[in-house]
Design a protein around this motif. Structure first.
Motif, mmCIF file in Angstrom:
data_model
loop_
_atom_site.group_PDB
_atom_site.id
_atom_site.type_symbol
_atom_site.label_atom_id
_atom_site.label_comp_id
_atom_site.label_asym_id
_atom_site.label_seq_id
_atom_site.Cartn_x
_atom_site.Cartn_y
_atom_site.Cartn_z
ATOM 1 N N VAL A 269 0.851 -1.193 0.000
ATOM 2 C CA VAL A 269 0.000 0.000 0.000
ATOM 3 C C VAL A 269 0.885 1.241 0.000
ATOM 4 C CG1 VAL A 269 -1.810 1.244 1.228
ATOM 5 C CG2 VAL A 269 -1.782 -1.261 1.259
ATOM 6 N N PRO A 270 0.807 2.094 -1.021
ATOM 7 C CA PRO A 270 1.691 3.259 -1.087
ATOM 8 C C PRO A 270 1.360 4.296 -0.024
ATOM 9 C CG PRO A 270 0.079 3.355 -2.852
ATOM 10 C CD PRO A 270 -0.093 2.017 -2.183
ATOM 11 N N ARG A 271 2.311 5.190 0.216
ATOM 12 C CA ARG A 271 2.164 6.180 1.279
ATOM 13 C C ARG A 271 0.937 7.064 1.076
ATOM 14 N NH1 ARG A 271 6.979 8.152 0.893
ATOM 15 N NH2 ARG A 271 6.574 10.244 0.088
ATOM 16 N N SER A 272 0.580 7.342 -0.184
ATOM 17 C CA SER A 272 -0.566 8.215 -0.454
ATOM 18 C C SER A 272 -1.869 7.623 0.067
ATOM 19 C CB SER A 272 -0.693 8.471 -1.966
ATOM 20 O OG SER A 272 -0.853 7.251 -2.668
ATOM 21 N N ILE A 273 -1.944 6.292 0.154
ATOM 22 C CA ILE A 273 -3.126 5.628 0.700
ATOM 23 C C ILE A 273 -2.901 5.261 2.157
ATOM 24 C CG2 ILE A 273 -4.566 3.549 0.522
ATOM 25 C CD1 ILE A 273 -4.113 3.592 -2.477
ATOM 26 N N ALA A 274 -1.658 4.864 2.491
ATOM 27 C CA ALA A 274 -1.371 4.438 3.861
ATOM 28 C C ALA A 274 -1.558 5.581 4.858
ATOM 29 C CB ALA A 274 0.054 3.896 3.951
ATOM 30 N N ARG A 275 -1.197 6.805 4.461
ATOM 31 C CA ARG A 275 -1.265 7.905 5.425
ATOM 32 C C ARG A 275 -2.700 8.202 5.877
ATOM 33 N NH1 ARG A 275 1.814 13.777 5.487
ATOM 34 N NH2 ARG A 275 0.972 14.421 7.510
ATOM 35 N N PRO A 276 -3.662 8.372 4.952
ATOM 36 C CA PRO A 276 -5.027 8.613 5.446
ATOM 37 C C PRO A 276 -5.580 7.436 6.236
ATOM 38 C CG PRO A 276 -4.983 8.387 3.046
ATOM 39 C CD PRO A 276 -3.582 8.541 3.497
ATOM 40 N N LEU A 277 -5.200 6.199 5.868
ATOM 41 C CA LEU A 277 -5.640 5.051 6.658
ATOM 42 C C LEU A 277 -5.078 5.126 8.072
ATOM 43 C CD1 LEU A 277 -5.296 2.056 4.145
ATOM 44 C CD2 LEU A 277 -7.409 3.103 4.979
ATOM 45 N N ALA A 278 -3.782 5.454 8.173
ATOM 46 C CA ALA A 278 -3.147 5.550 9.490
ATOM 47 C C ALA A 278 -3.739 6.702 10.299
ATOM 48 C CB ALA A 278 -1.638 5.726 9.331
#
Length: 528
Positions: A269-278
């Motif tokens: 999962v790239p950072r652009s998706i991982a960050r909002p999930l986190a």
């Protein structure tokens, strides 16, 4: 007609407009609506991406964009239920404004067209946290729900937390973290309480919402039967998958930004998706009510338990039957310019690298290798170079090489394939991939399985790069010295693999012969 509880039964035969049909949920919702007896119209910016879906022949597809009123108006004609399954997450810092504008445009066009109901899948937000204190991702999802509810069209807003299903971003994040890290130092949000939900239940609620009566216009919390922490979820995953018990040590120093780097390092999962999930996992997201069951009753055995949802998802992964993945939707900001050979291409500089080889195997054998490229099979040349390029892409916020494939053997238009996306496929002849890694320009890779005039099988490979500015030209000339290793080796090894796959097996040796004994290896108990 009413159901057993006296509520109106879902209306079969309704015309449903599905936005986001190329995405994870939309691609799964379409066949469920068709199965329920509805007619389906899909709105897509690139309708060709839906061409290879198993249900493509049963659904109507129209070109359009939720931000473009001119394309939405005809798409809404005759529609009974409009599903809003899109968001602008990852398109840039102004994604909230893009979401806001798209939702307003959609709401206005739905009202003007006389749509009977809007159905929206949003995010579950904590009731005790004011909107301004929420993460931008959750804040935007909540605002979109309010805009649609205020549209004047009866609206169902379904609010879900973590969705568990084969190929979902949440499931992939949980799977890779748990499988790859037997010992973890984790962010403190692993202790946050969450109410996950199985994707099957999400789809059941989405389909059932089409039959709600006009006087119902509200948000519903949807979740599974259990409230867990992310720590619980990782431990339960390990147990369901038969892994040894994981040692997990939460620490308070990992911010959402650092967490996204950590997730990006370990998972595809790239950072652009991982960050909002986190960022979203900082908040306790637990359902305050289960009123949805008044209108979409739960059959026996539902909502599905967390362990059952995991088992179902894992079985789909093992059987290579993942219908859609988190990467099904196009990467925000990915190039959408026409291929340089298209008639409407505007021109400009174009660099190409062409390789051809004669293959001592039938075209069908060559095609199987071509269509099986990427993922676990790799790229048939200089693995270190591909791995380094993938890591560099992840460092600058790109998708990297680890997205893999949806299916181990078959591709369809729109599939993500490591840091490429399938742009065109003529089965048995052509595979065209469009690059989605971070580049100062546009790039494509074409692979052909053909026969020449003499009936020989030919493999033809063409890499194209359309540079953007001086940086693009510098990029091409800086990497071109490696092309003989990367692209040349790729063509050579693809041809060899096809030839080896088509080669006849070695002749069987007579029983008792010396050759047979040598092939069989040492007998049990023999010295080695």
């Amino acid at each position: 007609m009413t159901d057993t509880q006296g509520h109106p039964a879902p209306t079969s035969g309704s015309l449903c407009l599905v936005t986001g049909a190329t995405g994870y949920i939309g691609g799964r919702l379409v066949p469920e609506l068709l199965k329920a007896g509805h007619r389906v119209r899909c709105l897509a910016r690139t309708p060709a991406k839906l061409r290879d879906h198993p249900w493509a022949g049963q659904a109507e597809t129209v070109r359009g964009d939720v931000t473009d009123a001119a394309s939405l108006a005809p798409a809404m004609e005759g529609v009974d239920v409009a599903y809003y399954l899109v968001h602008a997450l990852g398109t840039g810092r102004d994604f909230e404004e893009t979401d806001r504008r798209a939702a307003r445009t959609f709401a206005e066009q739905a009202r003007a067209a006389g749509v009977r109901r809007i159905v929206y899948l949003g995010g579950l937000t904590p009731s005790a946290v004011p909107d301004h204190a929420l993460s931008p991702h959750l804040r935007s999802r909540a605002e979109v729900g309010r805009i649609l509810l205020d549209s004047g069209v009866p609206t169902t807003v379904l609010r879900a937390a973590v969705i568990i299903g084969s190929g979902s971003a949440s499931f992939e994040m949980l799977r890779y973290l748990t499988e790859r890290l037997p010992v973890m130092v984790t962010p403190s949000w692993v202790r946050t309480r969450i109410q996950p939900i199985a994707v099957r239940d999400v789809l059941r609620y989405l389909v059932g919402s089409a039959g709600m009566p006009d006087h119902v216009s509200r948000a519903f919390d949807i979740g599974g039967p259990e409230v867990l922490t992310y720590l619980d979820m990782m431990r339960r995953y390990a147990a369901v998958d038969g892994l040894p018990k994981r040692l997990i040590f939460p620490v308070p120093v990992l911010t959402p930004r650092l967490s996204s780097h950590w997730v990006g390092l370990v998972t595809p999962v790239p950072r652009s998706i991982a960050r909002p999930l986190a960022e979203s996992l900082k908040y306790e997201v637990v359902c305050d009510e289960h009123d949805i069951a008044d209108w979409v009753p739960d059959p026996p055995g539902t909502p599905i338990s967390f362990d059952t949802a995991l088992s179902l998802a894992l079985q789909k992964v093992r059987d290579a039957q993942v219908v859609t993945r988190w990467s099904s939707a196009s990467v925000p900001g990915a190039p959408s310019d026409p291929l340089p050979t298209d008639p409407d291409w505007a021109g400009g500089s174009l660099y190409t690298d062409v390789r051809e080889r004669t293959v001592d195997a039938p075209p069908q054998a060559l095609w199987r290798v071509v269509e099986g490229i990427g993922g676990e099979n790799g790229w048939y040349s200089f693995p270190l170079a591909w791995a380094v390029r993938g890591r560099l892409d992840r460092l600058v916020g790109g998708v990297g090489l680890r997205r893999g494939r949806r299916d181990a053997a078959l591709l369809r238009i729109g599939d993500s394939l490591d840091f490429w996306r399938v742009e065109e496929i003529e089965r048995g002849r052509l595979l065209r991939l469009r690059a989605e890694m971070r580049l100062p320009g546009l790039a494509w890779l074409e692979m052909y399985a053909e026969q020449d005039d003499e009936g020989r099988t030919r493999y033809r490979q063409r890499a194209l790069f359309h540079p953007r500015g001086l940086a693009g030209h510098v990029y091409w000339w800086s990497v071109s010295p490696f092309h003989s290793f990367v692209f040349g080796g790729m063509a050579r090894n693809i041809a060899r693999t096809a030839e080896a796959a088509d080669a006849p097996p070695p002749p069987a040796q007579p029983a008792g012969s010396a050759a047979a004994a040598a092939a069989a290896g040492p007998t049990p108990g023999a010295q080695t």
